[in-house]
Design a protein around this motif. Structure first.
Motif, PDB file in Angstrom:
ATOM      1  N   GLU A 103     -10.675  70.436  75.137  1.00  0.00           N
ATOM      2  CA  GLU A 103     -12.009  70.065  75.587  1.00  0.00           C
ATOM      3  C   GLU A 103     -13.102  70.585  74.658  1.00  0.00           C
ATOM      4  N   SER A 104     -12.732  71.061  73.459  1.00  0.00           N
ATOM      5  CA  SER A 104     -13.752  71.536  72.528  1.00  0.00           C
ATOM      6  C   SER A 104     -14.650  70.368  72.106  1.00  0.00           C
ATOM      7  N   HIS A 143      -5.533  68.142  71.984  1.00  0.00           N
ATOM      8  CA  HIS A 143      -6.450  67.292  72.745  1.00  0.00           C
ATOM      9  C   HIS A 143      -7.192  68.122  73.780  1.00  0.00           C
ATOM     10  N   ASN A 177     -12.796  62.061  75.177  1.00  0.00           N
ATOM     11  CA  ASN A 177     -14.028  61.509  75.747  1.00  0.00           C
ATOM     12  C   ASN A 177     -15.184  61.753  74.786  1.00  0.00           C
ATOM     13  N   SER A 222     -15.179  65.328  72.897  1.00  0.00           N
ATOM     14  CA  SER A 222     -13.832  65.831  72.648  1.00  0.00           C
ATOM     15  C   SER A 222     -12.978  64.730  72.028  1.00  0.00           C
TER      16      SER A 222
END
Length: 300
Positions: free
Chosen positions: A89-90, A87, A125, A122
């Motif tokens: 932030e890519s 999980h 989000n 991501s």
């Protein structure tokens, strides 16, 4: 023992006669357990002393030492995880033209409809984009676009919030709504979207959609779809009546030449209810419609 009386020719390949052998001269003492000399044996080393069956002290070395863990062992047990698995932030994206289809609209000519959706962000989000609409006889009857922020709230589920804008066509008024809803995968693999809308003058609406896919083969896939809308107030300018507005159900059979490209054929049934049906009758429109559609599904 009188071995001379024993017939051993079958067991002795040489056929030799042992009857004349003097077995009394043979020393069998080594074969008799009662005559064996045990005086030189160390019985203490055989574990027969008292307490030999007890556990070894905690400070004793193990009989078979455990090998020292090496960096290679750790790497094999705990492989490196990429950002998607953790999980991270890519930034990833998905773009889909889920429906682009046409049908014969009888005296109105050819009809066309589209439904598109996409997300960028991501795993936690995302920015969601959704749009759908219809054209009949060369004029656009309806069309909208939604821009939503999505946040993962549970495995396979996102909560979304944002804005929906309905375009005004043929001189009709446009409408803008605040949107709040959920998108996710329900048990038994039903893809579900449910969104509430709040517009001008306290107009409140609810839209819901559910899809289910059946795999006849790895490439031949049937898709069931049902969706509906309900509104709290009449809005004659855009042809919306209070209560249940419309329900649409359909089945589309597609063949995936490639996972990202699949033509399909299907049948769609649509019905208007309540005040929406009254507005359509006043404009000599169809309240109940069944059509055969053909189209293509594309995603990347």
């Amino acid at each position: 023992m009188d071995h001379g009386a024993m017939k051993q020719g079958a067991a002795d390949p040489a056929g030799s006669d042992h009857s004349t052998m003097d077995h009394s001269s043979m020393d069998h003492s080594g074969m008799d357990g009662s005559n064996m000399d045990h005086s030189g044996m160390d019985h203490a080393s055989m574990g027969h002393q008292a307490g030999a069956s007890q556990d070894l002290p905690a400070t004793a070395e193990p009989h078979e030492p455990i090998p020292v863990v090496t960096p290679a062992d750790r790497a094999a047990a705990f492989p490196d995880l990429d950002a998607h698995v953790m999980h991270g932030e890519s930034i990833n994206s998905y773009w889909s033209l889920d429906r682009l289809e046409a049908w014969d609209a009888d005296e109105d000519g050819t009809g066309m409809a589209w439904e598109a959706k996409a997300w960028v962000g991501s795993d936690l989000n995302r920015l969601w984009l959704r749009s759908e609409g219809e054209r009949v006889g060369g004029s656009t009857e309806s069309g909208d676009v939604e821009v939503l922020y999505g946040r993962a709230i549970a495995p396979w589920w996102d909560a979304v919030a944002g804005v929906r804008h309905d375009f005004g066509f043929d001189g009709g008024p446009s409408r803008t709504y605040a949107a709040l809803g959920v998108i996710g995968l329900a048990p038994y693999k039903f893809e579900v979207e449910a969104t509430a809308y709040v517009g001008e003058s306290g107009q409140v609406g609810l839209g819901a959609e559910a899809e289910y896919e059946m795999l006849f083969t790895n490439r031949l896939i049937g898709q069931w779809l049902i969706e509906g809308e309900a509104w709290s107030k009449d809005d004659p300018a855009v042809g919306i009546g209070s209560g249940l507005s419309k329900v649409e159900a359909g089945f589309r059979l597609r063949y995936e030449f490639h996972r990202q490209f699949a033509p399909y054929v299907g049948v769609v049934w649509e019905r208007a209810y309540g005040g929406t049906a009254d507005f359509r009758r006043a404009e000599s429109g169809d309240v109940d419609d069944t059509r055969i559609v053909a189209g293509v599904r594309i995603w990347f």
